[in-house]
Motif scaffolding. Sequence first.
Motif, PDB file in Angstrom:
ATOM      1  N   SER A   1       0.710  -1.008   0.191  1.00 14.76           N
ATOM      2  CA  SER A   1       0.251   0.041   0.059  1.00 14.76           C
ATOM      3  C   SER A   1       0.795   1.255   0.050  1.00 14.76           C
ATOM      4  CB  SER A   1      -1.013   0.048   1.325  1.00 14.76           C
ATOM      5  OG  SER A   1      -1.691  -1.161   1.260  1.00 14.76           O
TER       6      SER A   1
ATOM      7  N   THR B   1     -16.414   0.690   8.605  1.00 11.80           N
ATOM      8  CA  THR B   1     -16.248   1.395   7.511  1.00 11.80           C
ATOM      9  C   THR B   1     -16.876   2.843   7.526  1.00 11.80           C
ATOM     10  OG1 THR B   1     -16.621  -0.585   6.119  1.00 11.80           O
ATOM     11  CG2 THR B   1     -16.374   1.390   4.700  1.00 11.80           C
TER      12      THR B   1
ATOM     13  N   THR C   1      -9.063   6.227   1.817  1.00 12.79           N
ATOM     14  CA  THR C   1      -9.376   5.065   1.132  1.00 12.79           C
ATOM     15  C   THR C   1      -8.569   4.094   1.294  1.00 12.79           C
ATOM     16  OG1 THR C   1     -10.423   6.322  -0.468  1.00 12.79           O
ATOM     17  CG2 THR C   1     -10.330   4.145  -1.257  1.00 12.79           C
ATOM     18  N   THR C   2      -7.372   4.289   1.291  1.00 20.95           N
ATOM     19  CA  THR C   2      -6.339   2.991   1.143  1.00 20.95           C
ATOM     20  C   THR C   2      -6.139   2.746   2.618  1.00 20.95           C
ATOM     21  OG1 THR C   2      -4.908   4.398  -0.439  1.00 20.95           O
ATOM     22  CG2 THR C   2      -3.805   2.428   0.530  1.00 20.95           C
TER      23      THR C   2
ATOM     24  N   GLU D   1      -9.016   0.568   3.227  1.00 20.36           N
ATOM     25  CA  GLU D   1      -8.879  -0.720   2.131  1.00 20.36           C
ATOM     26  C   GLU D   1      -7.995  -1.689   3.163  1.00 20.36           C
ATOM     27  OE1 GLU D   1     -10.072   0.986  -2.124  1.00 20.36           O
ATOM     28  OE2 GLU D   1      -7.888   0.492  -1.435  1.00 20.36           O
TER      29      GLU D   1
END
Length: 624
Positions: free
Chosen positions: A283, A372, A411-412, A415
């Motif tokens: 990442s 989330t 977002t990363t 994830e």
Amino acid sequence: MVHTTKLWEVPKQLTFTRKLDPDFRIPSQDIAAKNEDNIIHKPRVLISGSFSWSLPEVRKEYRYLTSNDNALESLGLDPEQVADPRYQKVVSGEVYAESDFEDKGYPFPYAQAYAGWQFGQFAGQLGDGRVVNLFELEKPTNQGVRVPALANRNKYEVQLKGSGMTPFSRFADGKAVLRSSIREYIISEHLNAIGIPSTRALSLTYLPQTYAQRHAAEKCAIVSRFAELWIRLGSFDLYRWRGDRDGIRKLADYVIDELFTIDGKQFQHWKEILEKKDFLKDSSGINELTKYDNFYYETIVRNATTTAIWQCYGFLNGVLNTDNTSILGLSLDFGPFSIMDKYDPNYTPNSEDHQLRYGYKNTPTSIWWNLTRLGEDLAELIGGARLLDDEDFIKGNFKEEWEDEIISRATTVIEVGGEIYKYTFTKKYVETFFSRLGLSHKLIDESDPDKANSELIAPMLDMLYKVQCDFNKFFLVLQETEIEDESRFNATDIAETILLPVFNEDAPSRYDKNDLIEEITSWLGIFRRYVKESRNIDPTHSRTESKLYNPLFLPRNWILDQVIKHTEDSAGQDLTYLKKLEKMSSNPYDRSKWGTDLKELEDRWILQGDMGEDYAMLQCSCSS
Ligand SMILES: Nc1ncnc2c1ncn2[C@@H]1O[C@H](COP(=O)(O)OP(=O)(O)OP(=O)(O)O)[C@@H](O)[C@H]1O
């Protein structure tokens, strides 16, 4: 260890109200004490602030019922004091009816603001609508309770549930009925005793002259309960909804400072757990973790851990909204919960959850869905890592040119959080089932825990689904079954003579009995291989260790119903059933602590699934 501390004597403090902002309409305790226009009990939407000062509503009569010994032990309190009216007045909230309670050392109570996503929809402001937070107590140095040491705070926050209206009561009455209070009181301590992280319950007080209208008029009660922290994912939802950047940061800093920091250093429990995996390897952009990233991952790991253990014991909360999901991963808010009697992935204990959103098979994804939402609440903090020292960022002077970078990093981070969740869940799930099956954890391939899941656990659950035996009793019977001795091991015999009677032969089955025997036999073969490998790889490990993981008793819905009825029918005078249930459910592995009374009742209660179909897989509604 024998504790001698009295609840009315110990120093009591509040940290939450010192570090976070009050409701601006009630900025001080003095204003709350004046209570003009009954403002501390009147529902409204707060435009700012994390809490409102509030007081328990005064009731006509309080009747103390019981306290839990394990809870007293965890709080370092003398168990003898429970008969003392000074103790009983604190745990019922009656002491706050006296105007000099602050002179006696009790801080002014408060109700927390929070919001929440309920069944997939954002519900706006919720908050402690029938709860007041009383004070914090230091943990005793010697904790005798068998719970994974997830939290590191050296204190507990004590609160009352069912204590009356607050500014967050919305359209409701601030009350909790005796039925739901008994359920919460019993299950909190049962989960803790099993080894499932949970909020705790100290005591139960009956309010014989206070009624609440539910399906019918019902008598009310108050539970005193405690946890290291009562912050929920929904607490963060509130600030996002308000667009309050400063509020989110303050709350996040509060959680980090209070919980995830030891000796000035941020505690990275999640990294220790995930030592063998480098989730950040692929990442780009998030190699340097900030304290907010660590906090988010910590919360993910704790919730994944608890969710995995729930699944292995068949515990279902029934309403896993973000306001019922703890930042610490504690089981929290016990409404239509149940411990699943027979394995059925489609089971939900909540009779109103027609979509099965919070049913067994959807539980892990529901908790991830909630996490989330937390990631989105924290998006600017986890996305704006490079900007955390920027004065404009801190002041909330947001610049448009930051947006892409923030969204991309957040977002990363989320994830990667998803990967962390999946891995932690699977590992804990396999470990917990291994413990229940008496297998050494050394057999689990840490880089691929799913392997043991697909080889051993998934086929076991498939078999249990078809056989429809009692889920818990399966582990109890299996742990008493000889598996290793070649001369005595005959899988078909075991399937037919030992396991099948447990497998509830009378229950209607869509499956042919011979096919079932074949499936059981085949699974026993796999299990036997695992038992042998377990002994080879870890000779010091014994299968009998499973006795520490397979409870001899579970407070099933029908038992809770029986105890509630008995206690209600006697108007809280006959506590024999309640006390019996309390002993058994708080000491589920240790029969010697169940007492000598009501032996016939005890024998019925431990029949597990053998009570028959009418007693299994019951559901209830949210009404509480
Ligand atoms: N009888 C009631 N009076 C006032 N508020 C209520 C009542 N019942 C529920 N609420 C509020 O509605 C929201 C959702 O209720 P829920 O049943 O999930 O929580 P709860 O059981 O009251 O509290 P907790 O989550 O603290 O155990 C919460 O904000 C809760 O305080």
